[in-house]
Enzyme design. Structure first.
Site, PDB file in Angstrom:
ATOM      1  N   GLY A 169      80.271  19.227 -28.691  1.00 42.45           N
ATOM      2  CA  GLY A 169      81.087  20.637 -28.054  1.00 42.45           C
ATOM      3  C   GLY A 169      82.597  20.471 -28.261  1.00 42.45           C
ATOM      4  O   GLY A 169      83.455  21.109 -27.464  1.00 42.45           O
TER       5      GLY A 169
ATOM      6  N   GLY B  84      85.530  20.119 -24.256  1.00 44.68           N
ATOM      7  CA  GLY B  84      85.425  19.315 -25.058  1.00 44.68           C
ATOM      8  C   GLY B  84      86.629  18.994 -26.119  1.00 44.68           C
ATOM      9  O   GLY B  84      86.920  18.033 -26.406  1.00 44.68           O
TER      10      GLY B  84
ATOM     11  N   TYR C 191      70.485  27.886 -16.369  1.00 43.22           N
ATOM     12  CA  TYR C 191      71.566  26.908 -16.528  1.00 43.22           C
ATOM     13  C   TYR C 191      71.731  25.833 -15.605  1.00 43.22           C
ATOM     14  O   TYR C 191      72.070  24.659 -15.781  1.00 43.22           O
ATOM     15  CB  TYR C 191      72.898  28.039 -16.734  1.00 43.22           C
ATOM     16  CG  TYR C 191      74.197  27.111 -16.578  1.00 43.22           C
ATOM     17  CD1 TYR C 191      74.608  26.730 -17.915  1.00 43.22           C
ATOM     18  CD2 TYR C 191      75.224  27.128 -15.690  1.00 43.22           C
ATOM     19  CE1 TYR C 191      75.941  26.016 -17.823  1.00 43.22           C
ATOM     20  CE2 TYR C 191      76.273  26.357 -15.601  1.00 43.22           C
ATOM     21  CZ  TYR C 191      76.456  25.844 -16.862  1.00 43.22           C
ATOM     22  OH  TYR C 191      77.978  25.296 -17.000  1.00 43.22           O
TER      23      TYR C 191
HETATM   24  N1  LIG Z   1      83.990  26.578 -18.071  1.00 39.05           N
HETATM   25  C1  LIG Z   1      83.485  26.227 -16.925  1.00 39.05           C
HETATM   26  O1  LIG Z   1      84.154  26.892 -15.922  1.00 39.05           O
HETATM   27  C2  LIG Z   1      82.409  25.225 -16.633  1.00 39.05           C
HETATM   28  C3  LIG Z   1      82.125  24.796 -15.401  1.00 39.05           C
HETATM   29  C4  LIG Z   1      81.234  24.034 -15.074  1.00 39.05           C
HETATM   30  C5  LIG Z   1      80.661  23.130 -16.084  1.00 39.05           C
HETATM   31  N2  LIG Z   1      80.986  23.328 -17.626  1.00 39.05           N
HETATM   32  C6  LIG Z   1      80.609  22.681 -18.559  1.00 39.05           C
HETATM   33  O2  LIG Z   1      81.481  22.372 -19.501  1.00 39.05           O
HETATM   34  C7  LIG Z   1      80.829  22.037 -20.733  1.00 39.05           C
HETATM   35  C8  LIG Z   1      81.682  22.585 -21.861  1.00 39.05           C
HETATM   36  O3  LIG Z   1      81.882  24.130 -21.777  1.00 39.05           O
HETATM   37  P1  LIG Z   1      83.176  24.799 -21.908  1.00 39.05           P
HETATM   38  O4  LIG Z   1      83.404  25.596 -20.455  1.00 39.05           O
HETATM   39  O5  LIG Z   1      84.343  24.053 -22.425  1.00 39.05           O
HETATM   40  O6  LIG Z   1      82.533  25.927 -22.632  1.00 39.05           O
HETATM   41  P2  LIG Z   1      82.925  26.355 -24.427  1.00 39.05           P
HETATM   42  O7  LIG Z   1      84.355  26.407 -24.424  1.00 39.05           O
HETATM   43  O8  LIG Z   1      82.084  27.572 -24.723  1.00 39.05           O
HETATM   44  O9  LIG Z   1      82.373  25.290 -24.953  1.00 39.05           O
HETATM   45  C9  LIG Z   1      81.060  24.637 -25.141  1.00 39.05           C
HETATM   46  C10 LIG Z   1      81.011  23.813 -26.534  1.00 39.05           C
HETATM   47  O10 LIG Z   1      79.532  23.536 -26.806  1.00 39.05           O
HETATM   48  C11 LIG Z   1      79.365  23.756 -27.951  1.00 39.05           C
HETATM   49  N3  LIG Z   1      78.005  24.074 -28.565  1.00 39.05           N
HETATM   50  C12 LIG Z   1      77.152  25.223 -28.027  1.00 39.05           C
HETATM   51  N4  LIG Z   1      75.954  25.226 -28.173  1.00 39.05           N
HETATM   52  C13 LIG Z   1      75.791  24.123 -29.301  1.00 39.05           C
HETATM   53  C14 LIG Z   1      75.021  23.816 -30.132  1.00 39.05           C
HETATM   54  N5  LIG Z   1      73.667  24.288 -30.179  1.00 39.05           N
HETATM   55  N6  LIG Z   1      75.302  22.720 -30.719  1.00 39.05           N
HETATM   56  C15 LIG Z   1      76.452  22.137 -30.900  1.00 39.05           C
HETATM   57  N7  LIG Z   1      77.521  22.512 -29.993  1.00 39.05           N
HETATM   58  C16 LIG Z   1      77.108  23.525 -29.358  1.00 39.05           C
HETATM   59  C17 LIG Z   1      80.084  24.847 -28.572  1.00 39.05           C
HETATM   60  O11 LIG Z   1      80.236  25.384 -29.854  1.00 39.05           O
HETATM   61  P3  LIG Z   1      80.605  26.934 -30.442  1.00 39.05           P
HETATM   62  O12 LIG Z   1      81.964  26.995 -30.255  1.00 39.05           O
HETATM   63  O13 LIG Z   1      80.001  26.681 -31.849  1.00 39.05           O
HETATM   64  O14 LIG Z   1      79.726  27.838 -29.522  1.00 39.05           O
HETATM   65  C18 LIG Z   1      81.604  24.858 -27.725  1.00 39.05           C
HETATM   66  O15 LIG Z   1      82.158  23.757 -28.620  1.00 39.05           O
HETATM   67  C19 LIG Z   1      79.410  22.837 -20.648  1.00 39.05           C
HETATM   68  O16 LIG Z   1      78.466  21.712 -20.550  1.00 39.05           O
HETATM   69  C20 LIG Z   1      79.646  23.601 -19.546  1.00 39.05           C
HETATM   70  O17 LIG Z   1      78.279  23.443 -18.823  1.00 39.05           O
HETATM   71  C21 LIG Z   1      82.110  24.540 -17.547  1.00 39.05           C
END
Ligand SMILES: NC(=O)c1ccc[n+]([C@@H]2O[C@H](COP(=O)([O-])OP(=O)(O)OC[C@H]3O[C@@H](n4cnc5c(N)ncnc54)[C@H](OP(=O)(O)O)[C@@H]3O)[C@@H](O)[C@H]2O)c1
Length: 285
Positions: free
Chosen positions: A13, A19, A170
């Site tokens: 990701g 990521g 989730y």
């Molecule tokens: N943001 C927050 O407040 C928060 C809080 C707690 C935990 N987290 C955790 O942080 C992690 C990263 O999330 P983020 O907040 O950075 O969100 P994000 O910007 O939406 O990033 C998520 C990443 O995962 C990729 N992804 C989703 N489905 C996929 C699949 N089927 N195959 C390959 N890649 C896939 C997305 O790719 P696409 O761009 O192609 O969709 C994107 O690169 C997650 O595990 C989330 O649970 C986030």
């Protein structure tokens, strides 16, 4: 840079949010970083951006939709063939879905992406991680505290055979991340380390993945959310900071080690989750 030039990290990701920021942080130190993304176009854009910002020309893109186990197998098998060691695996990719969806393999999409894919990818790369005394970083969430994996048989939860609510699904998947991280730490003791973290409440695309949910959350909380770099830095620190080289089985809120939910410390549940995940993904126990 120094010895970092020898180091290899895989970040899932990596085209967005936490990521991409973690990949940038590792690239800044001079490491070789393999960015796993589901879209070639979004991946190439992110890789060009990180390369421009860091001057690191040892970035690579691998395209895989982690919601499909065959694609995870191809990704993990290809990386295992190509690499003789792996210093760090950042299991970061994640989704929140408001509606229940099943993957081509017949698993609930949130659990398949957030947990099963990373379980399988880690298994496929384990001996390469062991060759480097490598680290696995599992990006979980505070939401794991609302996860309940005892409510139904684990396989029923994985297959989405329970009443579906998006945030609950989730939370279940994020609890699975911490349980997996802890069980991996026990099984890999002495050879690798494994830690989980909540990266912070951050303004990333995860909130926009579903229109209704995203717009509600965005309107209410976005102004209060932190930069993705807060989570990216904390994630890269767990993957690479020398002071954390022997820390394993920990759960971090950002850069601070804290106690996870009591369910996340349940060894029997962790063992059963491992067994079920191994059966469902075809990993040998
Ligand atoms: N943001 C927050 O407040 C928060 C809080 C707690 C935990 N987290 C955790 O942080 C992690 C990263 O999330 P983020 O907040 O950075 O969100 P994000 O910007 O939406 O990033 C998520 C990443 O995962 C990729 N992804 C989703 N489905 C996929 C699949 N089927 N195959 C390959 N890649 C896939 C997305 O790719 P696409 O761009 O192609 O969709 C994107 O690169 C997650 O595990 C989330 O649970 C986030």
């Amino acid at each position: 840079m120094g010895q970092f030039a020898e180091r290899i990290f895989v970040v899932t990701g990596a085209n967005s949010g936490v990521g991409k920021s973690a990949a940038r942080s590792l690239a800044t130190r001079g490491a070789r970083v393999i960015m796993v993304c589901r879209s070639r176009e979004r991946g190439e854009t992110a890789l060009d951006e990180v390369r421009r910002q860091t001057g690191n020309d040892r970035l690579q893109l691998r395209v895989a939709d982690l919601a499909e186990l065959d694609q995870v197998r191809q990704l993990g098998g290809g990386l295992a063939e190509e690499l003789d060691h792996l210093d760090g695996l950042v299991n970061n990719a994640g989704v929140v879905r408001t509606k229940r969806e099943l993957t081509v393999d017949g698993f609930e999409r949130t659990m398949a992406t957030n947990h099963l894919a990373h379980f399988l990818l880690t298994a496929l790369l384990l001996d390469r991680l062991e060759a480097a005394g490598g680290r696995v970083v599992n990006v979980s969430s505070q939401a794991h505290r609302s996860g309940k994996l005892e409510r139904a048989p684990l396989e029923a939860i994985m297959r989405g055979d329970i009443r579906y609510r998006g945030l609950q699904a989730y939370s279940h998947s994020k609890l699975a991340n911490v349980l997996f991280s802890n069980e991996l730490a026990r099984r890999g003791a002495g050879a690798i380390t494994s830690n989980a973290l909540h990266p912070g409440v951050l303004a990333t695309h995860i909130w926009n993945q579903n229109k209704t949910f995203g717009s509600l959350v965005a309107a209410a909380f976005k102004p209060l959310m932190g930069s993705p770099d807060v989570g990216g830095r904390a994630t890269a620190r767990l993957a690479a900071d020398a002071r954390l080289s022997s820390v394993s089985g920990g759960y971090f809120d950002g850069e601070r080690q804290v106690e996870p939910a009591s369910d996340a410390l349940d060894r029997d549940l962790a063992r059963r989750l491992w067994q079920t995940s191994a059966e469902l993904t075809g990993v040998a126990e």
